[in-house]
Scaffold this motif. Sequence first.
Motif, PDB file in Angstrom:
ATOM      1  N   MET A   1       0.843  -1.160   0.000  1.00  0.00           N
ATOM      2  CA  MET A   1       0.000   0.000   0.000  1.00  0.00           C
ATOM      3  C   MET A   1       0.896   1.233   0.000  1.00  0.00           C
ATOM      4  SD  MET A   1      -2.500   1.447   2.938  1.00  0.00           S
ATOM      5  CE  MET A   1      -1.094   1.809   3.933  1.00  0.00           C
ATOM      6  N   VAL A   2       0.617   2.153  -0.880  1.00  0.00           N
ATOM      7  CA  VAL A   2       1.403   3.385  -0.934  1.00  0.00           C
ATOM      8  C   VAL A   2       0.480   4.590  -0.847  1.00  0.00           C
ATOM      9  CG1 VAL A   2       3.227   2.319  -2.317  1.00  0.00           C
ATOM     10  CG2 VAL A   2       1.407   3.545  -3.459  1.00  0.00           C
ATOM     11  N   THR A   3       1.004   5.661  -0.262  1.00  0.00           N
ATOM     12  CA  THR A   3       0.244   6.908  -0.191  1.00  0.00           C
ATOM     13  C   THR A   3       1.063   8.094  -0.656  1.00  0.00           C
ATOM     14  OG1 THR A   3       0.853   7.102   2.137  1.00  0.00           O
ATOM     15  CG2 THR A   3      -1.302   6.156   1.651  1.00  0.00           C
ATOM     16  N   GLN A   4       2.346   8.103  -0.345  1.00  0.00           N
ATOM     17  CA  GLN A   4       3.202   9.237  -0.694  1.00  0.00           C
ATOM     18  C   GLN A   4       4.498   8.731  -1.304  1.00  0.00           C
ATOM     19  OE1 GLN A   4       3.173  10.635   3.351  1.00  0.00           O
ATOM     20  NE2 GLN A   4       1.977  12.429   2.769  1.00  0.00           N
ATOM     21  N   VAL A   5       4.385   8.079  -2.444  1.00  0.00           N
ATOM     22  CA  VAL A   5       5.548   7.530  -3.128  1.00  0.00           C
ATOM     23  C   VAL A   5       5.610   8.147  -4.520  1.00  0.00           C
ATOM     24  CG1 VAL A   5       6.640   5.434  -4.011  1.00  0.00           C
ATOM     25  CG2 VAL A   5       5.444   5.378  -1.809  1.00  0.00           C
ATOM     26  N   THR A   6       6.712   8.772  -4.841  1.00  0.00           N
ATOM     27  CA  THR A   6       6.874   9.426  -6.130  1.00  0.00           C
ATOM     28  C   THR A   6       6.648   8.442  -7.270  1.00  0.00           C
ATOM     29  OG1 THR A   6       8.491  10.933  -5.156  1.00  0.00           O
ATOM     30  CG2 THR A   6       8.471  10.763  -7.567  1.00  0.00           C
ATOM     31  N   GLY A   7       5.783   8.822  -8.200  1.00  0.00           N
ATOM     32  CA  GLY A   7       5.521   8.002  -9.376  1.00  0.00           C
ATOM     33  C   GLY A   7       4.411   6.989  -9.204  1.00  0.00           C
ATOM     34  N   LEU A   8       3.837   6.891  -8.010  1.00  0.00           N
ATOM     35  CA  LEU A   8       2.735   5.954  -7.774  1.00  0.00           C
ATOM     36  C   LEU A   8       1.548   6.685  -7.168  1.00  0.00           C
ATOM     37  CD1 LEU A   8       4.607   2.895  -6.202  1.00  0.00           C
ATOM     38  CD2 LEU A   8       3.657   3.054  -8.509  1.00  0.00           C
ATOM     39  N   GLU A   9       0.369   6.412  -7.679  1.00  0.00           N
ATOM     40  CA  GLU A   9      -0.846   6.962  -7.089  1.00  0.00           C
ATOM     41  C   GLU A   9      -1.158   6.201  -5.806  1.00  0.00           C
ATOM     42  OE1 GLU A   9      -4.034   6.812  -9.899  1.00  0.00           O
ATOM     43  OE2 GLU A   9      -2.848   7.745 -11.475  1.00  0.00           O
ATOM     44  N   PRO A  10      -1.786   6.860  -4.820  1.00  0.00           N
ATOM     45  CA  PRO A  10      -2.143   6.153  -3.588  1.00  0.00           C
ATOM     46  C   PRO A  10      -3.028   4.944  -3.890  1.00  0.00           C
ATOM     47  CG  PRO A  10      -2.398   8.511  -3.280  1.00  0.00           C
ATOM     48  CD  PRO A  10      -2.138   8.290  -4.754  1.00  0.00           C
ATOM     49  N   GLY A  11      -2.703   3.846  -3.231  1.00  0.00           N
ATOM     50  CA  GLY A  11      -3.509   2.652  -3.414  1.00  0.00           C
ATOM     51  C   GLY A  11      -2.788   1.397  -2.971  1.00  0.00           C
ATOM     52  N   LEU A  12      -3.440   0.286  -3.238  1.00  0.00           N
ATOM     53  CA  LEU A  12      -2.901  -1.031  -2.933  1.00  0.00           C
ATOM     54  C   LEU A  12      -2.378  -1.638  -4.218  1.00  0.00           C
ATOM     55  CD1 LEU A  12      -2.598  -3.374  -0.865  1.00  0.00           C
ATOM     56  CD2 LEU A  12      -4.840  -4.165  -1.640  1.00  0.00           C
ATOM     57  N   TYR A  13      -1.138  -2.101  -4.178  1.00  0.00           N
ATOM     58  CA  TYR A  13      -0.485  -2.669  -5.349  1.00  0.00           C
ATOM     59  C   TYR A  13      -0.089  -4.107  -5.070  1.00  0.00           C
ATOM     60  CZ  TYR A  13      -0.096   2.040  -7.263  1.00  0.00           C
ATOM     61  OH  TYR A  13      -0.372   3.283  -7.766  1.00  0.00           O
ATOM     62  N   LEU A  14      -0.130  -4.928  -6.098  1.00  0.00           N
ATOM     63  CA  LEU A  14       0.319  -6.310  -6.019  1.00  0.00           C
ATOM     64  C   LEU A  14       1.600  -6.434  -6.823  1.00  0.00           C
ATOM     65  CD1 LEU A  14      -0.206  -9.296  -5.249  1.00  0.00           C
ATOM     66  CD2 LEU A  14      -1.473  -9.502  -7.393  1.00  0.00           C
ATOM     67  N   TYR A  15       2.621  -6.995  -6.199  1.00  0.00           N
ATOM     68  CA  TYR A  15       3.890  -7.199  -6.900  1.00  0.00           C
ATOM     69  C   TYR A  15       3.760  -8.395  -7.828  1.00  0.00           C
ATOM     70  CZ  TYR A  15       8.767  -8.269  -7.822  1.00  0.00           C
ATOM     71  OH  TYR A  15       9.964  -8.533  -8.446  1.00  0.00           O
ATOM     72  N   GLN A  16       4.125  -8.189  -9.094  1.00  0.00           N
ATOM     73  CA  GLN A  16       4.110  -9.239 -10.112  1.00  0.00           C
ATOM     74  C   GLN A  16       5.564  -9.628 -10.390  1.00  0.00           C
ATOM     75  OE1 GLN A  16       1.466 -10.672 -11.098  1.00  0.00           O
ATOM     76  NE2 GLN A  16      -0.130  -9.223 -10.558  1.00  0.00           N
ATOM     77  N   PRO A  17       6.048 -10.729  -9.785  1.00  0.00           N
ATOM     78  CA  PRO A  17       7.471 -11.058  -9.917  1.00  0.00           C
ATOM     79  C   PRO A  17       7.910 -11.369 -11.348  1.00  0.00           C
ATOM     80  CG  PRO A  17       6.287 -12.808  -8.757  1.00  0.00           C
ATOM     81  CD  PRO A  17       5.329 -11.673  -8.947  1.00  0.00           C
ATOM     82  N   GLU A  18       7.033 -11.961 -12.163  1.00  0.00           N
ATOM     83  CA  GLU A  18       7.432 -12.302 -13.532  1.00  0.00           C
ATOM     84  C   GLU A  18       7.795 -11.056 -14.336  1.00  0.00           C
ATOM     85  OE1 GLU A  18       4.343 -13.290 -12.292  1.00  0.00           O
ATOM     86  OE2 GLU A  18       5.067 -15.250 -11.627  1.00  0.00           O
ATOM     87  N   GLN A  19       7.081  -9.967 -14.102  1.00  0.00           N
ATOM     88  CA  GLN A  19       7.340  -8.719 -14.817  1.00  0.00           C
ATOM     89  C   GLN A  19       8.164  -7.741 -13.986  1.00  0.00           C
ATOM     90  OE1 GLN A  19       3.967  -9.744 -14.305  1.00  0.00           O
ATOM     91  NE2 GLN A  19       3.933 -10.877 -16.221  1.00  0.00           N
ATOM     92  N   HIS A  20       8.438  -8.099 -12.735  1.00  0.00           N
ATOM     93  CA  HIS A  20       9.095  -7.189 -11.792  1.00  0.00           C
ATOM     94  C   HIS A  20       8.388  -5.832 -11.841  1.00  0.00           C
ATOM     95  CE1 HIS A  20      12.067  -5.823  -9.026  1.00  0.00           C
ATOM     96  NE2 HIS A  20      12.594  -4.958  -9.860  1.00  0.00           N
ATOM     97  N   ALA A  21       7.071  -5.893 -11.606  1.00  0.00           N
ATOM     98  CA  ALA A  21       6.241  -4.699 -11.727  1.00  0.00           C
ATOM     99  C   ALA A  21       5.160  -4.702 -10.654  1.00  0.00           C
ATOM    100  CB  ALA A  21       5.595  -4.658 -13.112  1.00  0.00           C
ATOM    101  N   LEU A  22       4.598  -3.522 -10.415  1.00  0.00           N
ATOM    102  CA  LEU A  22       3.476  -3.384  -9.495  1.00  0.00           C
ATOM    103  C   LEU A  22       2.192  -3.216 -10.291  1.00  0.00           C
ATOM    104  CD1 LEU A  22       4.987  -0.902  -6.892  1.00  0.00           C
ATOM    105  CD2 LEU A  22       4.646  -3.362  -6.631  1.00  0.00           C
ATOM    106  N   GLU A  23       1.144  -3.895  -9.844  1.00  0.00           N
ATOM    107  CA  GLU A  23      -0.184  -3.790 -10.459  1.00  0.00           C
ATOM    108  C   GLU A  23      -1.134  -3.185  -9.430  1.00  0.00           C
ATOM    109  OE1 GLU A  23      -3.796  -6.769 -11.822  1.00  0.00           O
ATOM    110  OE2 GLU A  23      -1.829  -7.603 -11.406  1.00  0.00           O
ATOM    111  N   LYS A  24      -1.777  -2.067  -9.777  1.00  0.00           N
ATOM    112  CA  LYS A  24      -2.694  -1.438  -8.830  1.00  0.00           C
ATOM    113  C   LYS A  24      -3.963  -2.280  -8.707  1.00  0.00           C
ATOM    114  CE  LYS A  24      -3.727   2.934  -9.205  1.00  0.00           C
ATOM    115  NZ  LYS A  24      -4.349   4.250  -9.266  1.00  0.00           N
ATOM    116  N   ILE A  25      -4.314  -2.594  -7.465  1.00  0.00           N
ATOM    117  CA  ILE A  25      -5.489  -3.403  -7.166  1.00  0.00           C
ATOM    118  C   ILE A  25      -6.640  -2.527  -6.674  1.00  0.00           C
ATOM    119  CG2 ILE A  25      -6.364  -5.324  -5.764  1.00  0.00           C
ATOM    120  CD1 ILE A  25      -4.209  -6.116  -7.788  1.00  0.00           C
ATOM    121  N   LEU A  26      -6.331  -1.578  -5.789  1.00  0.00           N
ATOM    122  CA  LEU A  26      -7.332  -0.665  -5.228  1.00  0.00           C
ATOM    123  C   LEU A  26      -6.751   0.739  -5.170  1.00  0.00           C
ATOM    124  CD1 LEU A  26      -8.653  -2.581  -2.074  1.00  0.00           C
ATOM    125  CD2 LEU A  26      -9.944  -2.096  -4.147  1.00  0.00           C
ATOM    126  N   ALA A  27      -7.551   1.723  -5.468  1.00  0.00           N
ATOM    127  CA  ALA A  27      -7.119   3.115  -5.361  1.00  0.00           C
ATOM    128  C   ALA A  27      -7.540   3.673  -4.008  1.00  0.00           C
ATOM    129  CB  ALA A  27      -7.741   3.946  -6.482  1.00  0.00           C
TER     130      ALA A  27
END
Length: 128
Positions: A1-27
Amino acid sequence: MVTQVTGLEPGLYLYQPEQHALEKILAGDFRTALAEGSLDQQAIQRAPATLLYTVVYERLIERYGDRGIERYAYIEVGHSAQNVLLQAQALGLGAVPIGAFTDHELKELLQLPTENEPRYLIPVGVIE
């Protein structure tokens, strides 16, 4: 969950290890509710990011049998959490592992799939 992270909108993110990426689940900003569901842990309320570790026991049982629950689930969560804590320290950030929370409240608040069992929270941020 992030709220004040540069480059990311506040919300809940799921880490996708295959892509080494974050996927937003909830805003949204869930800090207050998450802190309340975590026995009013103020580190969660103040942190710009909180990592939530969940375990999917069925996945571990498929791979390792019943030993997956007894041994590997907690070992893997602990190893990963230790790496996060060490990296936070190296970056001059504060981080604290928290296990004090109400499982069903976290699952409901964050709309977690039923198979995901919350096991650890690590709020991360600048030390004040």
